[in-house]
Write an enzyme that holds these catalytic residues in place. Structure first.
Site, short mmCIF file in Angstrom:
data_model
loop_
_atom_site.label_atom_id
_atom_site.label_comp_id
_atom_site.label_asym_id
_atom_site.label_seq_id
_atom_site.Cartn_x
_atom_site.Cartn_y
_atom_site.Cartn_z
N TYR A 116 0.84 -1.20 0.00
CA TYR A 116 0.00 0.00 0.00
C TYR A 116 0.88 1.25 0.00
O TYR A 116 0.62 2.20 -0.75
CB TYR A 116 -0.90 -0.01 1.23
N HIS A 129 -21.39 13.00 -25.49
CA HIS A 129 -21.08 12.12 -26.62
C HIS A 129 -20.82 10.69 -26.18
O HIS A 129 -20.91 9.77 -26.98
CB HIS A 129 -19.91 12.66 -27.44
N LYS A 187 -1.61 6.32 -23.53
CA LYS A 187 -1.20 6.63 -24.90
C LYS A 187 0.27 6.24 -25.06
O LYS A 187 0.57 5.06 -25.23
CB LYS A 187 -1.43 8.11 -25.21
N ALA A 190 -0.06 13.52 -22.90
CA ALA A 190 -0.42 12.15 -23.28
C ALA A 190 0.45 11.62 -24.42
O ALA A 190 0.90 10.47 -24.37
CB ALA A 190 -1.89 12.09 -23.68
N ASP A 243 -0.16 18.99 -21.18
CA ASP A 243 -1.05 17.84 -21.23
C ASP A 243 -0.31 16.86 -22.14
O ASP A 243 -0.34 16.97 -23.36
CB ASP A 243 -2.42 18.26 -21.79
N PHE A 248 -8.37 19.04 -24.65
CA PHE A 248 -8.97 17.72 -24.87
C PHE A 248 -10.32 17.70 -24.12
O PHE A 248 -10.54 18.50 -23.23
CB PHE A 248 -8.01 16.65 -24.33
N ASP A 249 -11.22 16.77 -24.49
CA ASP A 249 -12.58 16.85 -23.92
C ASP A 249 -12.63 16.71 -22.39
O ASP A 249 -13.29 17.49 -21.72
CB ASP A 249 -13.58 15.91 -24.62
#
Ligand SMILES: *Cc1c(COP(=O)(O)O)cnc(C)c1O
Length: 461
Positions: free
Chosen positions: A73, A452, A260, A219, A217, A126-127
């Site tokens: 843990y 969406h 990604k 990714a 960001d 990004f969304d």
């Protein structure tokens, strides 16, 4: 004679059978799913280009790492492996794992947005990034260069920030009204398009001038580094490792979906360059949302494979093969007269549905109509990146018009061969022949946030 073929830099050790269901079954599946491809069962899909997120094939090295995961843990050995690897690759001081990229966003953004209504400036959000800015009461603003909107014309870095717009926005609104700047690399929403090193550097210079923090960001940071190496003269001779280090040196921190370029099925990361106070805040916020800072919502084995995947994702031979494979699909479509975002980006081919279906207006979601037609024709699943994804103005409730109406065909990493892509290209060329007859869509059920994913539609009569 020079050999031009570009084979996969791996051989296949394990296979997963795929099967195509009949056209009638696909029609029924589409109807049952409310003309939303997210509602399909994966067995109803033949070739799945919905996303490159978490869909990559792990290597034998990663699979063997699963067995070595330390499930403690607190203080897991796998966490420290991930930490050391991240330090080596990104050059930042502090890291926490998260369950995926949006976990990183949900922890970090509320700490950076100090007052409701503060702006967050990006090349393009990004969304989920946009959603987490809004959930933290911030206002997302996209400032990508105009050239990105012209899908026909070549530009080497269609993910770049418009620096003039950036600076005049800051001057106009005042630097106190801006929470932070986030550079999406590569810029997913404009077509997986890269951001140049020069642009990243200049954004950080502007940010420093006005005392604003810059985050990445990140990714698809490795794909972005590959494009810099191929297209930016000063970097032709630099290694991917050197380019990655320099990109991250301009940022105060980053959020990352490891699903990604780190080639894992689940995982994310927050990095903080040197702000220890912010890191302490991140750790405190992480515990109730994601988990204790040495596991952050992941199993020890997930952190172990992420550490290994991060290393594999920046290998030049792998990146060279990957980006060329995406380009191959783009070239086949372009040669066949299908309009795409050109040049092709890192992780996907983006088909320009606005150009392909000019008779369907943005509020009837042309790219969704195209995605459905491709599925019906071939069993291939892509995804809409356009007005359907963009949603409504949170204040007025009005349907926003996206600058793009894209059908995104995302290529999972190390999963499909060139023959699969030939099939996809033929499917889309078949759709092109019937494109005049395709109809737009309207909602029968419309959720308020990220509609969406779970919304239901029907063809407009
Ligand atoms: C995928 C992605 C995210 C969100 O990450 P998840 O792992 O899907 O939660 C954020 N930003 C960009 C650019 C992405 O591509």
């Amino acid at each position: 004679m020079e050999i031009k073929a570009n084979p996969e830099p791996f051989k296949i050790k394990m296979v997963e059978p795929i099967k195509k269901i009949s056209r009638k079954e696909r029609e029924e599946a589409l109807k049952r799913g409310g003309y939303n491809l997210f509602a399909l069962k994966s067995e109803e899909v033949y070739i799945d280009l919905l996303t490159d997120s978490g869909t990559g094939a792990m290597s034998d090295n990663q699979w063997s790492g699963l067995m070595l995961g330390d499930e403690s843990y607190a203080g897991s050995k796998s966490f420290y492996h991930l930490w050391e690897t991240s330090r080596e690759i990104f050059g930042h001081n502090y890291f926490v794992p998260t369950h995926q990229g949006r976990g990183a966003e949900q922890v970090l953004f509320p700490l950076l947005i100090k007052k409701p209504g503060q702006y967050v400036l990006s090349n393009m959000h990004f969304d989920t990034t946009k959603a987490h800015v809004e959930l933290a009461k911030g206002k997302p603003v996209d400032l990508v260069i105009e050239e990105a909107l012209d899908t026909d014309t070549y530009h080497p870095f269609k993910g770049n920030f418009d620096l003039e717009k950036l600076e005049s926005f800051i001057l106009d609104k005042g630097s106190n009204s801006i929470a932070f700047i986030i550079i999406t690399i590569t810029c997913n929403s404009s077509g997986g398009q890269p951001v140049s090193m020069q642009n990243i550097r200049q954004v950080s210079e502007i940010a420093n001038k006005y005392g604003i923090r810059v985050f990445l960001d990140a990714a698809r940071y490795a794909e972005n580094a590959y494009f810099i190496k191929q297209r930016e003269k000063e970097y032709f001779e630099k290694s991917i490792e050197e380019i990655v280090k320099e990109m991250f040196s301009y940022a105060d921190g980053f959020t990352m979906s490891a699903k990604k370029d780190a080639i894992v099925n689940i995982g994310g990361l927050i990095g903080i360059k040197e702000d220890e106070a912010l890191f302490n805040q991140v750790k405190a916020a992480l515990v109730p949302l994601e988990g204790f800072p040495t596991y952050g919502g992941l199993a020890g084995r997930d952190m172990e494979v992420m550490a290994r995947g991060l290393k594999e994702g920046i290998q030049f031979d792998y990146l060279d093969y990957r980006i060329k494979q995406v380009k191959y699909l783009g070239d086949r479509l372009k040669e066949g007269g299908v309009p795409i975002q050109y040049p092709t980006g890192g992780h996907a081919v983006f088909v320009d549905a606005k150009k392909m279906l000019p008779h369907i207006p943005y509020y009837q979601f042309p790219a969704q109509a195209l995605a459905n037609a491709l599925y019906l024709e071939s069993g291939v699943r892509g995804v809409e990146v356009g007005s359907l994804m963009m949603g409504r103005d949170p204040q007025t409730g009005e349907q926003l018009e996206s600058p793009f109406e894209f059908l995104r065909l995302a290529i999972p990493r190390r999963v499909y061969t060139y023959t699969h892509l030939d099939y996809v290209a033929e499917g889309l060329l078949a759709v092109k022949n019937i494109s005049n007859s395709l109809k737009g869509l309207e909602f029968t059920y419309e959720p308020e946030i990220l509609r969406h994913f779970t919304g239901r539609l029907k063809p407009v009569e």
